[in-house]
Design a protein around this motif. Structure first.
Motif, PDB file in Angstrom:
ATOM      1  N   ASN A 132      55.445 -35.747  34.064  1.00 36.43           N
ATOM      2  CA  ASN A 132      56.532 -36.435  33.370  1.00 36.43           C
ATOM      3  C   ASN A 132      56.711 -35.950  31.940  1.00 36.43           C
ATOM      4  O   ASN A 132      57.705 -36.275  31.286  1.00 36.43           O
ATOM      5  CB  ASN A 132      56.278 -37.951  33.357  1.00 36.43           C
ATOM      6  N   LEU A 133      55.726 -35.202  31.423  1.00 36.35           N
ATOM      7  CA  LEU A 133      55.796 -34.725  30.054  1.00 36.35           C
ATOM      8  C   LEU A 133      56.821 -33.610  29.909  1.00 36.35           C
ATOM      9  O   LEU A 133      56.997 -32.793  30.805  1.00 36.35           O
ATOM     10  CB  LEU A 133      54.434 -34.195  29.607  1.00 36.35           C
ATOM     11  N   SER A 134      57.463 -33.576  28.751  1.00 34.95           N
ATOM     12  CA  SER A 134      58.310 -32.441  28.433  1.00 34.95           C
ATOM     13  C   SER A 134      57.426 -31.262  28.061  1.00 34.95           C
ATOM     14  O   SER A 134      56.232 -31.416  27.788  1.00 34.95           O
ATOM     15  CB  SER A 134      59.235 -32.788  27.257  1.00 34.95           C
ATOM     16  N   TRP A 135      58.033 -30.074  28.034  1.00 30.79           N
ATOM     17  CA  TRP A 135      57.271 -28.884  27.651  1.00 30.79           C
ATOM     18  C   TRP A 135      56.749 -29.025  26.219  1.00 30.79           C
ATOM     19  O   TRP A 135      55.610 -28.697  25.919  1.00 30.79           O
ATOM     20  CB  TRP A 135      58.156 -27.648  27.784  1.00 30.79           C
ATOM     21  N   GLU A 136      57.568 -29.558  25.331  1.00 30.16           N
ATOM     22  CA  GLU A 136      57.161 -29.712  23.939  1.00 30.16           C
ATOM     23  C   GLU A 136      55.974 -30.653  23.810  1.00 30.16           C
ATOM     24  O   GLU A 136      55.032 -30.386  23.051  1.00 30.16           O
ATOM     25  CB  GLU A 136      58.330 -30.226  23.096  1.00 30.16           C
ATOM     26  N   ASP A 137      55.992 -31.759  24.551  1.00 31.94           N
ATOM     27  CA  ASP A 137      54.872 -32.704  24.495  1.00 31.94           C
ATOM     28  C   ASP A 137      53.614 -32.099  25.094  1.00 31.94           C
ATOM     29  O   ASP A 137      52.504 -32.333  24.608  1.00 31.94           O
ATOM     30  CB  ASP A 137      55.229 -33.998  25.227  1.00 31.94           C
ATOM     31  N   SER A 138      53.775 -31.337  26.170  1.00 38.64           N
ATOM     32  CA  SER A 138      52.625 -30.679  26.788  1.00 38.64           C
ATOM     33  C   SER A 138      51.957 -29.718  25.816  1.00 38.64           C
ATOM     34  O   SER A 138      50.740 -29.695  25.671  1.00 38.64           O
ATOM     35  CB  SER A 138      53.071 -29.928  28.049  1.00 38.64           C
ATOM     36  N   VAL A 139      52.763 -28.934  25.105  1.00 38.46           N
ATOM     37  CA  VAL A 139      52.229 -27.997  24.116  1.00 38.46           C
ATOM     38  C   VAL A 139      51.552 -28.745  22.974  1.00 38.46           C
ATOM     39  O   VAL A 139      50.455 -28.401  22.539  1.00 38.46           O
ATOM     40  CB  VAL A 139      53.356 -27.092  23.566  1.00 38.46           C
ATOM     41  N   ARG A 140      52.221 -29.796  22.493  1.00 44.79           N
ATOM     42  CA  ARG A 140      51.664 -30.557  21.377  1.00 44.79           C
ATOM     43  C   ARG A 140      50.303 -31.144  21.725  1.00 44.79           C
ATOM     44  O   ARG A 140      49.356 -31.077  20.932  1.00 44.79           O
ATOM     45  CB  ARG A 140      52.633 -31.688  20.995  1.00 44.79           C
ATOM     46  N   LEU A 141      50.168 -31.712  22.919  1.00 45.51           N
ATOM     47  CA  LEU A 141      48.896 -32.310  23.331  1.00 45.51           C
ATOM     48  C   LEU A 141      47.818 -31.252  23.524  1.00 45.51           C
ATOM     49  O   LEU A 141      46.663 -31.454  23.152  1.00 45.51           O
ATOM     50  CB  LEU A 141      49.101 -33.111  24.620  1.00 45.51           C
ATOM     51  N   ASP A 142      48.190 -30.124  24.114  1.00 46.59           N
ATOM     52  CA  ASP A 142      47.208 -29.063  24.324  1.00 46.59           C
ATOM     53  C   ASP A 142      46.718 -28.488  22.993  1.00 46.59           C
ATOM     54  O   ASP A 142      45.520 -28.237  22.803  1.00 46.59           O
ATOM     55  CB  ASP A 142      47.799 -27.950  25.190  1.00 46.59           C
ATOM     56  N   LEU A 143      47.630 -28.271  22.059  1.00 46.33           N
ATOM     57  CA  LEU A 143      47.230 -27.746  20.760  1.00 46.33           C
ATOM     58  C   LEU A 143      46.393 -28.765  19.993  1.00 46.33           C
ATOM     59  O   LEU A 143      45.466 -28.400  19.266  1.00 46.33           O
ATOM     60  CB  LEU A 143      48.463 -27.351  19.945  1.00 46.33           C
ATOM     61  N   TYR A 144      46.741 -30.043  20.146  1.00 39.98           N
ATOM     62  CA  TYR A 144      45.931 -31.081  19.513  1.00 39.98           C
ATOM     63  C   TYR A 144      44.504 -31.031  20.049  1.00 39.98           C
ATOM     64  O   TYR A 144      43.533 -31.132  19.289  1.00 39.98           O
ATOM     65  CB  TYR A 144      46.539 -32.460  19.769  1.00 39.98           C
ATOM     66  N   TYR A 145      44.372 -30.863  21.362  1.00 36.27           N
ATOM     67  CA  TYR A 145      43.028 -30.798  21.947  1.00 36.27           C
ATOM     68  C   TYR A 145      42.268 -29.585  21.430  1.00 36.27           C
ATOM     69  O   TYR A 145      41.090 -29.688  21.057  1.00 36.27           O
ATOM     70  CB  TYR A 145      43.110 -30.744  23.474  1.00 36.27           C
ATOM     71  N   VAL A 146      42.901 -28.429  21.410  1.00 36.44           N
ATOM     72  CA  VAL A 146      42.234 -27.206  20.952  1.00 36.44           C
ATOM     73  C   VAL A 146      41.733 -27.368  19.523  1.00 36.44           C
ATOM     74  O   VAL A 146      40.619 -26.952  19.185  1.00 36.44           O
ATOM     75  CB  VAL A 146      43.190 -26.000  21.054  1.00 36.44           C
ATOM     76  N   ASP A 147      42.529 -28.005  18.681  1.00 35.57           N
ATOM     77  CA  ASP A 147      42.178 -28.133  17.264  1.00 35.57           C
ATOM     78  C   ASP A 147      41.192 -29.255  16.989  1.00 35.57           C
ATOM     79  O   ASP A 147      40.564 -29.273  15.920  1.00 35.57           O
ATOM     80  CB  ASP A 147      43.442 -28.372  16.426  1.00 35.57           C
ATOM     81  N   ASN A 148      41.045 -30.217  17.910  1.00 34.75           N
ATOM     82  CA  ASN A 148      40.265 -31.416  17.603  1.00 34.75           C
ATOM     83  C   ASN A 148      39.235 -31.787  18.664  1.00 34.75           C
ATOM     84  O   ASN A 148      38.689 -32.886  18.617  1.00 34.75           O
ATOM     85  CB  ASN A 148      41.222 -32.611  17.417  1.00 34.75           C
ATOM     86  N   TRP A 149      38.935 -30.889  19.596  1.00 35.46           N
ATOM     87  CA  TRP A 149      38.094 -31.277  20.717  1.00 35.46           C
ATOM     88  C   TRP A 149      36.671 -31.606  20.260  1.00 35.46           C
ATOM     89  O   TRP A 149      36.152 -31.078  19.282  1.00 35.46           O
ATOM     90  CB  TRP A 149      38.074 -30.194  21.794  1.00 35.46           C
ATOM     91  N   SER A 150      36.052 -32.496  21.017  1.00 40.05           N
ATOM     92  CA  SER A 150      34.656 -32.855  20.811  1.00 40.05           C
ATOM     93  C   SER A 150      34.125 -33.377  22.138  1.00 40.05           C
ATOM     94  O   SER A 150      34.895 -33.736  23.037  1.00 40.05           O
ATOM     95  CB  SER A 150      34.506 -33.922  19.722  1.00 40.05           C
ATOM     96  N   LEU A 151      32.813 -33.436  22.273  1.00 43.01           N
ATOM     97  CA  LEU A 151      32.225 -33.941  23.517  1.00 43.01           C
ATOM     98  C   LEU A 151      32.578 -35.406  23.732  1.00 43.01           C
ATOM     99  O   LEU A 151      32.797 -35.842  24.864  1.00 43.01           O
ATOM    100  CB  LEU A 151      30.707 -33.757  23.492  1.00 43.01           C
ATOM    101  N   THR A 152      32.633 -36.169  22.648  1.00 41.18           N
ATOM    102  CA  THR A 152      33.010 -37.582  22.765  1.00 41.18           C
ATOM    103  C   THR A 152      34.425 -37.713  23.294  1.00 41.18           C
ATOM    104  O   THR A 152      34.701 -38.528  24.186  1.00 41.18           O
ATOM    105  CB  THR A 152      32.899 -38.277  21.401  1.00 41.18           C
ATOM    106  N   GLN A 153      35.331 -36.894  22.765  1.00 43.81           N
ATOM    107  CA  GLN A 153      36.709 -36.931  23.241  1.00 43.81           C
ATOM    108  C   GLN A 153      36.789 -36.511  24.708  1.00 43.81           C
ATOM    109  O   GLN A 153      37.569 -37.087  25.480  1.00 43.81           O
ATOM    110  CB  GLN A 153      37.589 -36.024  22.390  1.00 43.81           C
ATOM    111  N   ASP A 154      35.980 -35.528  25.107  1.00 41.35           N
ATOM    112  CA  ASP A 154      35.964 -35.106  26.508  1.00 41.35           C
ATOM    113  C   ASP A 154      35.585 -36.268  27.423  1.00 41.35           C
ATOM    114  O   ASP A 154      36.178 -36.466  28.489  1.00 41.35           O
ATOM    115  CB  ASP A 154      34.989 -33.954  26.706  1.00 41.35           C
TER     116      ASP A 154
END
Length: 463
Positions: A423-445
Motif C-alpha cells: 500500500n506504500l507509495s514509492w516515495e514512502d518506501s524509499v523514505r522508510l528504507d533510507l531511514y532504516y539504513v541511517d538509523n538501524w540498531s539491534l533493538t530496532q530490528d
C-alpha cells in the motif's frame, strides 16, 4: 498526572502480586527462610519506586509520545529502586524474601513498560483524530518551513498542528510554496505569538541571520510562555543518534553515525544466523505443507528463484515459494498496465495480478511465500530485517540518493513491511528504507520483527 496515577496503580498491584506469588509459588525459598509480613516493606518500596520514576524524568512532558527516552527513564528508575531496596535491606539486616524481590521487579518492570507502550498507542490514536494537539508556528526560510511542515503533517501522531509560517522580510509572500499561510515576518514573531497564541514557535533554518538575533528572539518570547523549539536541517534521524554537545555556550548537536561499525555488524550477523536457523527448524512442518499445496495446485515447481540486488550491488538468487503461474515472467509486460504505481514507475505492484495462482493468493496474504528466504539469510545474501530487496530493473531507475539502500543487506522484513507493504507509495518506501539504513540498531530490528507478526496477521497491504 495521569501517567503518575497509572504507574502508582501498576506498582501497587505488582507489589500485591509479588507478595502473593512468593507465598503461593515459594519462589527462591528454603526451609530456613523467615515467613515475614510484607506490609512493613511494601509501602516504602512503592514510595521509593515512584520517587525514582519522578526523579529519573519518567513524567517529563517531552518524553511522552515519541522516542525511547520514556522507556529508558522507566528502566533507569527501576534499576535505581531495585538497587536502593537491595542495599537498604542488606544494611538494615531486613530479611526481605528473595522471591518477593525477584517477582516484584521482574513483573513490575514488564508491566510498567507494557502499560507505557499501550498508553502511547492511545495517545497516538487520539492525536491522529485531532485531539491533544499543540499549535505551532514555524519560522524560517520558506523551503525549510515547508520541509518541516510536511513532516509534522505526515506524522500526525506527534500532535502538532501547524498554524502558519513566519518568513524573513526578504521572502515577503502570502503563502509558502507548499501552501502554508504566512502569518508575518520574523521581526514580528512576538506580536504574531500574541495574536495567534500558539503553544510553540519552531525556528528553522533561515529564521535569523545570527546568534545574536536568535538570542533576542528568545528574550522577546519569554513573557509569552510559548515553547521555543530549534530545528536543525535534519529529518528522518532517530533520536538515539542525536547528542547535545554544549561548548562555551555554543549548543552543538552531535550526529552519531548509524550502527555501522564492525562489532554491530558481527552481532547483527550472529543474530541472523541463530534466529534464522531456529525459525527454519520451527517452520519445517509449514515448509512441507506449503510445498505439497503448491505442487498439487498446478503441478509446477515448488520454488521460484529470482535475481535480486543485495548489499553493495551484488546480485543473488532470492528464493520464494512459487505463487504465480509458471510463465509469469513472460507475461510481465501485459500485466504492467495494472501497476498501481503507473506503468513506467520504478516499483511494480499489481493489486489484482492475474498471474497469481489460487494457492498463491493465500501464501501472499499470510507471507508464507517468503519463508524460503530464511535460506538466503543463512547464506548471507539477506538479513532478517533490512530494506526491500530490489530487482535490477528497479536499481537501474534509482536516483542518486536511493542507492544508499544497498549499503546494508536487504531484509525478509523491514519498516516497509510493517508500515503498509504494497500500500506504500514509492516515495514512502524509499523514505522508510533510507531511514532504516541511517538509523538501524539491534533493538530496532527486534521491534520490527515483533511488528511484522502483527502485520502478517492483519494481512494489510499484502497482494
Amino acid at each position: 498526572m495521569a501517567a503518575f496515577a497509572l504507574d502508582a496503580a501498576i506498582v501497587v498491584l505488582c507489589t500485591v502480586l509479588a507478595a502473593w506469588g512468593r507465598s503461593e509459588w515459594r519462589v527462591f525459598t528454603t526451609p530456613t527462610d523467615a515467613d515475614i509480613r510484607f506490609g512493613l516493606a511494601a509501602m516504602p518500596i512503592v514510595a521509593l519506586w515512584l520517587t525514582s520514576l519522578a526523579v529519573s524524568g519518567a513524567y517529563a512532558p517531552d518524553v511522552f509520545g515519541a522516542g525511547s527516552g520514556e522507556y529508558k527513564s522507566v528502566l533507569r528508575a527501576t534499576t535505581y529502586a531495585a538497587g536502593f531496596v537491595g542495599i537498604g535491606c542488606y544494611l538494615a539486616r531486613y530479611p526481605l524474601p528473595r522471591g518477593f524481590f525477584f517477582l516484584l521487579f521482574t513483573v513490575g518492570t514488564t508491566a510498567l513498560l507494557v502499560t507505557r507502550y499501550a498508553a502511547r498507542q492511545v495517545l497516538h490514536r487520539l492525536r491522529e483524530h485531532g485531539h491533544l494537539q499543540q499549535r505551532v508556528v514555524i519560522a524560517g526560510a520558506a523551503s525549510q518551513v515547508d520541509e518541516i511542515a510536511k513532516v509534522l503533517q505526515r506524522e500526525r501522531w506527534l500532535g502538532y498542528t501547524v498554524l502558519g509560517a513566519v518568513l524573513p522580510p526578504s521572502e515577503a509572500q502570502s503563502s509558502t510554496p507548499g501552501g502554508l499561510p504566512v502569518l508575518g515576518a520574523t521581526p514580528r514573531t512576538a506580536e504574531i505569538v500574541n495574536t495567534f497564541a500558539p503553544h510553540a514557535v519552531l525556528f528553522a533554518g533561515g529564521a535569523v541571520s545570527s546568534a545574536r538575533e536568535m538570542r533576542r528572539a528568545a528574550w522577546e518570547l519569554e513573557e509569552s510562555g510559548v515553547q521555543v523549539l530549534l530545528a536543525p536541517s535534519l529529518t528522518d534521524v532517530a533520536s538515539d543518534r542525536v547528542r547535545p554537545r554544549p561548548a562555551a555556550g555554543l549548543p552543538l548537536i552531535e550526529l552519531e553515525g548509524p550502527a555501522s561499525h564492525y562489532v554491530s555488524h558481527v552481532l547483527k550477523r550472529a543474530f541472523d544466523l541463530v534466529a534464522g536457523g531456529l525459525l527454519l527448524v520451527l517452520f519445517a512442518p509449514v515448509f512441507a505443507v506449503v510445498a505439497l499445496a503448491v505442487r498439487l495446485d498446478d503441478g509446477g515447481p515448488v520454488f521460484f528463484a529470482q535475481e535480486r540486488v543485495g548489499k553493495g550491488g551484488r546480485a543473488f538468487r532470492m528464493l520464494k515459494f512459487r505463487s504465480m503461474v509458471c510463465d509469469a515472467e513472460a507475461a510481465v509486460d501485459h500485466v504492467a498496465e495494472h501497476n498501481r504505481h503507473g506503468s513506467d514507475h520504478v516499483l511494480f505492484k499489481a493489486e489484482r495480478d492475474p498471474r497469481v495462482t489460487r494457492i498463491g493468493r493465500t501464501l501472499r496474504r499470510l507471507s508464507l511465500d517468503e519463508l524460503p528466504q530464511l535460506v538466503n539469510v543463512l547464506r548471507g545474501d539477506m538479513s532478517l530485517v533490512g530494506p526491500r530487496p530490489p530487482l535490477q530493473s528497479e536499481v537501474d531507475k534509482y536516483e542518486t540518493d536511493v542507492h544508499r539502500r544497498l549499503v546494508v543487506r536487504p531484509g525478509m522484513t523491514g519498516l516497509w513491511q510493517v508500515s503498509g507493504r504494497s500500500n506504500l507509495s514509492w516515495e514512502d518506501s524509499v523514505r522508510l528504507d533510507l531511514y532504516y539504513v541511517d538509523n538501524w540498531s539491534l533493538t530496532q530490528d527486534l521491534l520490527i520483527l515483533a511488528r511484522t507478526a502483527i502485520a502478517v496477521v492483519s494481512a494489510r497491504g499484502a497482494y
